[in-house]
Design a protein around this motif. Structure first.
Motif, PDB file in Angstrom:
ATOM      1  N   ASP A 105      42.338 -27.833-109.106  1.00  0.00           N
ATOM      2  CA  ASP A 105      41.297 -27.130-109.034  1.00  0.00           C
ATOM      3  C   ASP A 105      40.235 -27.826-107.808  1.00  0.00           C
ATOM      4  OD1 ASP A 105      39.920 -25.014-110.073  1.00  0.00           O
ATOM      5  OD2 ASP A 105      39.892 -24.979-111.764  1.00  0.00           O
ATOM      6  N   ALA A 106      40.071 -27.391-106.824  1.00  0.00           N
ATOM      7  CA  ALA A 106      39.303 -28.703-106.774  1.00  0.00           C
ATOM      8  C   ALA A 106      38.035 -27.663-106.272  1.00  0.00           C
ATOM      9  CB  ALA A 106      40.286 -29.290-105.569  1.00  0.00           C
ATOM     10  N   LEU A 107      38.443 -26.079-105.391  1.00  0.00           N
ATOM     11  CA  LEU A 107      37.666 -25.695-105.090  1.00  0.00           C
ATOM     12  C   LEU A 107      36.221 -25.487-105.305  1.00  0.00           C
ATOM     13  CD1 LEU A 107      37.080 -23.884-102.462  1.00  0.00           C
ATOM     14  CD2 LEU A 107      38.130 -21.479-103.076  1.00  0.00           C
ATOM     15  N   ASP A 108      35.113 -25.728-104.561  1.00  0.00           N
ATOM     16  CA  ASP A 108      33.643 -25.330-105.612  1.00  0.00           C
ATOM     17  C   ASP A 108      32.958 -24.703-105.189  1.00  0.00           C
ATOM     18  OD1 ASP A 108      31.268 -25.800-106.587  1.00  0.00           O
ATOM     19  OD2 ASP A 108      31.137 -27.863-105.513  1.00  0.00           O
ATOM     20  N   TYR A 109      33.040 -23.300-106.407  1.00  0.00           N
ATOM     21  CA  TYR A 109      32.706 -22.330-105.861  1.00  0.00           C
ATOM     22  C   TYR A 109      31.335 -21.647-106.058  1.00  0.00           C
ATOM     23  CZ  TYR A 109      37.087 -19.417-106.753  1.00  0.00           C
ATOM     24  OH  TYR A 109      38.453 -19.141-106.899  1.00  0.00           O
ATOM     25  N   ASP A 110      30.595 -22.728-106.270  1.00  0.00           N
ATOM     26  CA  ASP A 110      28.892 -22.694-105.706  1.00  0.00           C
ATOM     27  C   ASP A 110      28.359 -23.215-104.635  1.00  0.00           C
ATOM     28  OD1 ASP A 110      28.424 -22.314-109.109  1.00  0.00           O
ATOM     29  OD2 ASP A 110      28.752 -24.748-109.840  1.00  0.00           O
ATOM     30  N   GLU A 147      43.939 -20.824-105.439  1.00  0.00           N
ATOM     31  CA  GLU A 147      43.416 -20.175-104.800  1.00  0.00           C
ATOM     32  C   GLU A 147      44.753 -19.114-103.734  1.00  0.00           C
ATOM     33  OE1 GLU A 147      39.949 -21.527-106.728  1.00  0.00           O
ATOM     34  OE2 GLU A 147      41.572 -22.448-105.284  1.00  0.00           O
ATOM     35  N   PHE A 148      44.843 -20.832-103.264  1.00  0.00           N
ATOM     36  CA  PHE A 148      46.652 -20.415-101.705  1.00  0.00           C
ATOM     37  C   PHE A 148      47.598 -21.405-102.113  1.00  0.00           C
ATOM     38  CE2 PHE A 148      41.843 -19.564-100.101  1.00  0.00           C
ATOM     39  CZ  PHE A 148      41.368 -18.972 -99.755  1.00  0.00           C
ATOM     40  N   LYS A 149      47.872 -20.857-102.726  1.00  0.00           N
ATOM     41  CA  LYS A 149      49.099 -21.757-103.315  1.00  0.00           C
ATOM     42  C   LYS A 149      50.191 -21.631-102.582  1.00  0.00           C
ATOM     43  CE  LYS A 149      50.511 -19.187-107.865  1.00  0.00           C
ATOM     44  NZ  LYS A 149      50.471 -19.905-109.421  1.00  0.00           N
ATOM     45  N   ARG A 150      50.538 -20.519-102.326  1.00  0.00           N
ATOM     46  CA  ARG A 150      51.394 -19.533-101.631  1.00  0.00           C
ATOM     47  C   ARG A 150      50.964 -19.824 -99.909  1.00  0.00           C
ATOM     48  NH1 ARG A 150      54.872 -16.770-104.130  1.00  0.00           N
ATOM     49  NH2 ARG A 150      54.252 -16.233-106.147  1.00  0.00           N
ATOM     50  N   LEU A 151      49.671 -20.102 -99.357  1.00  0.00           N
ATOM     51  CA  LEU A 151      49.070 -20.599 -98.307  1.00  0.00           C
ATOM     52  C   LEU A 151      49.060 -21.896 -97.086  1.00  0.00           C
ATOM     53  CD1 LEU A 151      46.881 -17.350 -98.119  1.00  0.00           C
ATOM     54  CD2 LEU A 151      49.680 -17.545 -97.511  1.00  0.00           C
ATOM     55  N   TYR A 152      48.552 -22.270 -97.815  1.00  0.00           N
ATOM     56  CA  TYR A 152      48.061 -23.790 -97.591  1.00  0.00           C
ATOM     57  C   TYR A 152      48.805 -25.111 -97.838  1.00  0.00           C
ATOM     58  CZ  TYR A 152      45.167 -20.019 -95.131  1.00  0.00           C
ATOM     59  OH  TYR A 152      44.812 -18.923 -94.771  1.00  0.00           O
ATOM     60  N   VAL A 153      48.345 -25.785 -97.340  1.00  0.00           N
ATOM     61  CA  VAL A 153      48.805 -27.589 -97.630  1.00  0.00           C
ATOM     62  C   VAL A 153      47.220 -28.362 -97.545  1.00  0.00           C
ATOM     63  CG1 VAL A 153      49.819 -28.898 -97.252  1.00  0.00           C
ATOM     64  CG2 VAL A 153      50.701 -27.486 -97.733  1.00  0.00           C
ATOM     65  N   PHE A 154      46.422 -29.137 -98.023  1.00  0.00           N
ATOM     66  CA  PHE A 154      45.222 -30.050 -98.019  1.00  0.00           C
ATOM     67  C   PHE A 154      45.279 -31.220 -98.059  1.00  0.00           C
ATOM     68  CE2 PHE A 154      44.359 -25.642 -99.336  1.00  0.00           C
ATOM     69  CZ  PHE A 154      43.079 -25.671 -98.648  1.00  0.00           C
ATOM     70  N   VAL A 155      44.803 -31.952 -97.356  1.00  0.00           N
ATOM     71  CA  VAL A 155      45.381 -33.399 -97.034  1.00  0.00           C
ATOM     72  C   VAL A 155      43.447 -34.486 -97.095  1.00  0.00           C
ATOM     73  CG1 VAL A 155      47.304 -33.041 -96.526  1.00  0.00           C
ATOM     74  CG2 VAL A 155      45.526 -33.786 -94.604  1.00  0.00           C
TER      75      VAL A 155
END
Length: 276
Positions: A105-110, A147-155
């Motif tokens: 849960d790393a996306l910073d909404y602020d 939010e995008f668990k079916r779509l993207y991979v982040f590194v």
């Protein structure tokens, strides 16, 4: 600290295809969303679809990385406990589908610049500028977000640097966030560039037509666009889907299916981006 979206170079390196594709879709169409699936993984048969230069990384869409056995051995310290390795059956090479199970849960909404679906404040329609929680992403070199668990991979830059040092081939990365850059200034500049690029597309579009007509024209050699999206046929005959970036370039993938949102859009002819 930097965060990138993982991708692969399908223009210069080998690409592969699934032989038992319908069976794969039936058994795993709801998978690769940050959960372990090895207990139900079946034999998945692959073959080289377009032979170019040998590589250590290819993929299926944006969310299923495919690594060579060598890549997995080299990157083991950065993959352990974050991914699940799923063996693929190829006539001559050893490949694994990489199921990223580290959901953070790393996306910073602020600090991120987000556009939400109208009437649904819990669903993100578009990300104008990413921002991540540094104390979280620093712990995980490869991850997905809910939010995008079916779509993207982040590194992170740690993962990217390990690949660059090792000389592994076929990987591509799009920089999404840099903790050392002033987010507000960067967000404003990227949004300005993006809006200008979209406005230019709108100003220059001609006759509009349906998605089915767009596909027909693409197969005849044209390139078609709708807003941020562009479709065109590559020199090998495969269709490439481009997503407009803030710098007026496109991020290209070879889609395994067309996202439903594309089917509802109006399309128009444009000049080709990359050469035949």
């Amino acid at each position: 600290m930097k965060v990138y979206q993982w991708s692969y170079d399908c223009e210069n390196y080998d690409t592969i295809t699934i032989l038992n594709y319908e069976e794969f879709r039936e058994n795993h169409k709801s998978d690769f969303k940050g959960e372990v699936i090895g207990f139900k993984w079946n034999n998945v048969y692959m073959e080289t679809y377009q032979s170019r230069k040998s590589c250590d990384c290819t993929g299926l869409g944006n969310n299923i990385p495919i690594f060579s056995k060598h890549a997995i051995e080299v990157l083991q310290p950065y993959l352990e406990s974050h991914v699940e390795m799923l063996p693929l059956i190829h006539p001559s090479k050893s490949y694994f589908a990489v199921n990223v199970i580290r959901l953070v849960d790393a996306l910073d909404y602020d600090k991120a610049s987000l556009k939400f679906v109208e009437g649904h404040s819990d669903f993100i329609e578009e990300v104008h500028q990413y921002a991540f929680k540094p104390e979280l992403v620093a712990q995980y070199p490869i991850f997905k977000i809910p939010e995008f668990k079916r779509l993207y991979v982040f590194v992170t830059d740690t993962f990217k640097e390990a690949i660059e040092v090792s000389g592994l081939k076929g990987f591509e990365f799009e920089l999404l966030w840099d903790s050392e850059v002033n987010n507000e200034d960067r967000e404003a500049e990227l949004e300005r560039q993006y809006e200008e690029a979209l406005a230019a597309i709108e100003r220059n579009k001609g006759e509009e037509f349906s998605f089915d007509e767009a596909v027909r024209r693409i197969e005849a050699g044209e390139s078609c666009a709708s807003g941020q999206w562009q479709l065109q046929q590559a020199s090998d005959g495969t269709i490439r889907l481009g997503n407009l970036q803030a710098d007026d370039s496109y991020s290209w993938i070879q889609p395994i299916y067309y996202p439903p949102i594309l089917l509802e859009l109006k399309w128009h002819s444009v000049n080709k981006i990359f050469a035949d």
